[in-house]
Each structure stands twice: as C-alpha cells, then as structure tokens.
Enzyme design. Structure first.
Site, PDB file in Angstrom:
ATOM      1  N   ASP A  43       0.820  -1.209   0.000  1.00 26.58           N
ATOM      2  CA  ASP A  43       0.000   0.000   0.000  1.00 26.58           C
ATOM      3  C   ASP A  43       0.858   1.265   0.000  1.00 26.58           C
ATOM      4  O   ASP A  43       1.490   1.582   1.008  1.00 26.58           O
ATOM      5  CB  ASP A  43      -0.904  -0.041   1.242  1.00 26.58           C
ATOM      6  CG  ASP A  43      -1.793   1.177   1.376  1.00 26.58           C
ATOM      7  OD1 ASP A  43      -2.005   1.867   0.369  1.00 26.58           O
ATOM      8  OD2 ASP A  43      -2.282   1.419   2.499  1.00 26.58           O
ATOM      9  N   ASP A  47      -1.922   5.965  -5.246  1.00 24.92           N
ATOM     10  CA  ASP A  47      -2.160   5.059  -4.133  1.00 24.92           C
ATOM     11  C   ASP A  47      -2.585   3.670  -4.592  1.00 24.92           C
ATOM     12  O   ASP A  47      -3.706   3.466  -5.043  1.00 24.92           O
ATOM     13  CB  ASP A  47      -3.236   5.656  -3.222  1.00 24.92           C
ATOM     14  CG  ASP A  47      -3.527   4.785  -2.015  1.00 24.92           C
ATOM     15  OD1 ASP A  47      -2.671   3.950  -1.665  1.00 24.92           O
ATOM     16  OD2 ASP A  47      -4.607   4.930  -1.421  1.00 24.92           O
TER      17      ASP A  47
END
Length: 406
Positions: A100, A286
């Site tokens: 992430d 992201d």
C-alpha cells in the site's frame, strides 16, 4: 573478455531487482454482493455507528481515536484486489499483504489476537521465532470502518529474495469487524514516506535502503486488467523498472509533500473540457485504493457527466450498453494527458447471469494543507505503470503494456 564483462553486468543488474508477484481476487464488496449481503454489511459498518460501538474497547488516549484522525487516512480495503506475500521470523512465517503506497505501517495478525478476523488468517507466532525482539509499544490504526489495535515487535522480514533484519512491525491483537474477516489478505505493508507511519520508525522500504539491500531506491507497480492465469496478475518490482511492462516514455512528477506519494495535478477533463481543478490541485498515487477518488462535490458532478446513477449502496451504476458512447476522462499531470475510456474507468461484475457496470469514481473528502486531494487508485494504475523513486522524490507514469496490446 568483452562477452564476460557483459555477462557479469547482466547478472549484476538482474540480481539487483526483486520481483514480487501480485494476485488479483474479487473484492470484499463483490463477494458480499454475490451472496446478497452487501446492504446489511454496509448498515453495520457505517463509520459513525462503528466508532460508537467499539471506541470503549480501546485504551483511552489511543492516538488513532483522536477527533479528526480518520480524515487523514485513505484506507479502503473493501474494494482492494491486489496483494502479495512476505515472511516474518526465523524460521519463516508466511503472510499475504496489501502493498500500500497510501500508508507506511507493516502489520499482521498476532497469535494472541482475540478477534474472529484473526482466526480466519495466518497469525504471527512470536514464540516460534528465534530472531523475534519484543518492542513494548502499542499502536492503533483508525480505518474507515473501525480501529485496529496491537503491539509493536521487531523481527527478520523477507520479501522476495530480500531480507530486512530487525524490521519493526505491528502484531494486531484486535481486529473488529467483517472487513478483515472477509479479506483475502492477512495484513498490510505500507510503502509511503515515514512521516505517515502511526509509530515512528523505519517502514519496510526505508529499512531495506538503510541496510543497502537495493542498488536503487526505486520500486514500481504493474497491475493487470484481468485474473487470467496466462498473464501476470500484477507485479511489484523492488529496486528498479521493468521496461517490458510499459510502452512510451516515463513522465516524471516531483513529490509535493513527503507523506503520501503526493503530486500536483494540472486538471481533470471530461471529453476534452477542463471540468475540475482547472487551476491545479493535489493528487495521491495510491495502490491501496481501488477506485479513483476526489472531492465529493466534484465526483458527484463527474458521475452526472458520465451518465452514472446512484444506488442504495453508495455506488454509481452505468448502463453497460452505453459504454462506447460515454465520454473519456483525462487527468493532466505534468503537462501530459492520461486518458481513460469508459471501458477503463468502469468496473464490471457478474451478478448471476447479469452483468453490472459500476463507475470507478468515488467521493472522498481528504483534508490537507494543500487543499482537497484526489486519489489515483487502481482504476488509474491498471492503465498506467507506476514508478516510485525515493532517491529523486518523484513518481513516474507510463502506459502499461497489457497482453492484448502486444
């Protein structure tokens, strides 16, 4: 002699790159929809109701419970599809994690965890590891649908062929809620800047750099469009770039704030007309967010422009028959246009024998000193190969090369 030098150079270059395969699975939202439980789940997991229900379970003063803390986070594991494997401890204990770029913490379930979610996943057994070091600190992470609580630890971590000794990570001892029960992943490995970490210390990538495990302070992501076994479902490459996975030049964009991988976005255009942030705005690249997110008011207007209609579940439906006639959406970054067609920004799901088409855009109001943030998640990153360079503090983007294009 020249041939020998070339062979040695090739071996040295290839050994400096570590490939981590990524798997793509149906999201939690898709799983719930398929069995008719999505509406009930969403009612039980509204952030306000969830916080009231579980706040008393945490020690007073837990940093992640502070008012407004959640507005700084952009977690959305309900729609996450890509994850890969790491190991912790000696001997190795394997875990699947979300890589992430929107967070900086590493955590996995602990063997001492008392939540149902932990029972469904692999748990770290500290007493089985000869290289384990107790840390003593506690941590809490506030997600949109609840809080995760745990204790910090240190141990040897392996990712691909790379080894990071004395790696700080969290052992989750409390994971309330079905998000973590249903998730196919065990934990999360954050790859953002250290300032974004809940607990001060070296995130995994920083630790690898400090221990000189990589020749270049770079990592890159390739995310596939499909789950076909004949093509890679995705790949994280540590230490460099794979030129076989993209076409055309890489456009480099400087990081504007060292927390998220945050960059300046020139504008967002629908069918060539600059409709949003015409004076420029901030965006975050992201991998931990599946959709493309933006300020709620802007996204509502965008949904109207692409002909999407709201559902009771907070999603927006699009008529699958109309996809070829829907407008393109273009993100202008560093003067370069990144255009998505309707086929690319729409998420398709099968419900029985019926195909549903959902908008790949969602409203999310993230407050930052630079103003509202847009989030370029996996809907965008599936189409564009992404490179994250900590040495130059910049993000690189190029068109991803999918098998059908070769």
């Amino acid at each position: 002699m020249l041939k020998l030098l070339l062979l040695l150079l090739l071996f040295w270059t290839s050994s400096a790159l570590v490939r981590v395969p990524l798997r793509r699975v149906p999201s939690i939202r898709s799983q719930l929809r398929a069995v008719g439980l999505l509406e009930e789940f969403l009612k039980d997991h509204r952030p306000d109701a969830y916080n009231r229900r579980y706040a008393q379970c945490f020690p007073s003063g837990t940093p992640s419970l502070r008012l407004g803390r959640s507005s700084e986070k952009i977690y959305n594991f309900m729609d996450t599809q890509y994850f890969g494997d790491i190991s912790l401890g000696t001997p190795e204990q394997n875990f699947s994690v979300i890589f992430d770029t929107g967070s900086a913490d590493l955590w996995v379930p602990s063997s001492y965890c008392v939540s149902t979610a932990c029972v469904q996943h692999r748990r770290f057994k500290a007493f089985d590891s000869t290289s384990y070091r107790h840390d003593g600190r506690t941590f809490g992470i506030h997600y949109g649908t609840g809080h995760l609580l745990g204790v910090m630890a240190r141990d040897t971590m392996k990712i691909g062929s790379l080894i990071a000794v004395n790696q700080e990570f969290g052992e989750a001892v409390y994971e309330p809620g079905n998000i973590f029960v249903l998730g196919k992943f065990d934990g999360v490995l954050g790859m953002a800047y250290p300032s974004l970490a809940e607990i001060l210390g070296n995130p995994v990538f920083d630790n690898l750099l400090a221990q000189k495990a990589l020749d270049k302070p770079v990592f890159s992501f390739y995310l596939s469009r499909t789950t076909r076994t004949t093509s890679p479902e995705g790949e994280l490459l540590l230490g460099g770039i794979d030129e076989a996975l993209y076409s055309g030049p890489i456009n480099w964009l400087p990081v504007t704030a060292k927390g998220y991988w945050q960059i300046k976005m020139d504008s967002v255009a629908v069918q060539g007309v600059s409709s949003f942030c015409p004076q420029g705005c901030q965006a975050v690249v992201d991998t931990g967010t599946s959709l493309i997110a933006g300020p709620t008011n802007d996204i509502l207007n965008l949904q109207q422009l692409i002909g999407a209609t709201p559902t009771n579940f907070g999603e927006f439906l699009i008529d699958c028959v109309r996809l070829s006639s829907l407008p393109h959406v273009t993100f202008v970054l560093g003067g370069t246009e990144y255009t998505l067609t309707a086929e690319q920004y729409v998420r398709k799901e099968m419900l029985g024998d019926r195909e549903l088409c959902f908008s790949g855009f969602e409203g999310m109001d993230i407050v930052s000193p630079a103003g509202p943030l847009w989030i370029l998640g996996d809907v965008f990153l599936t189409e564009y190969y992404s490179v994250f360079d900590r040495g130059q503090d910049c993000v690189g983007l190029a068109r991803a090369k999918h098998p059908a294009e070769e």
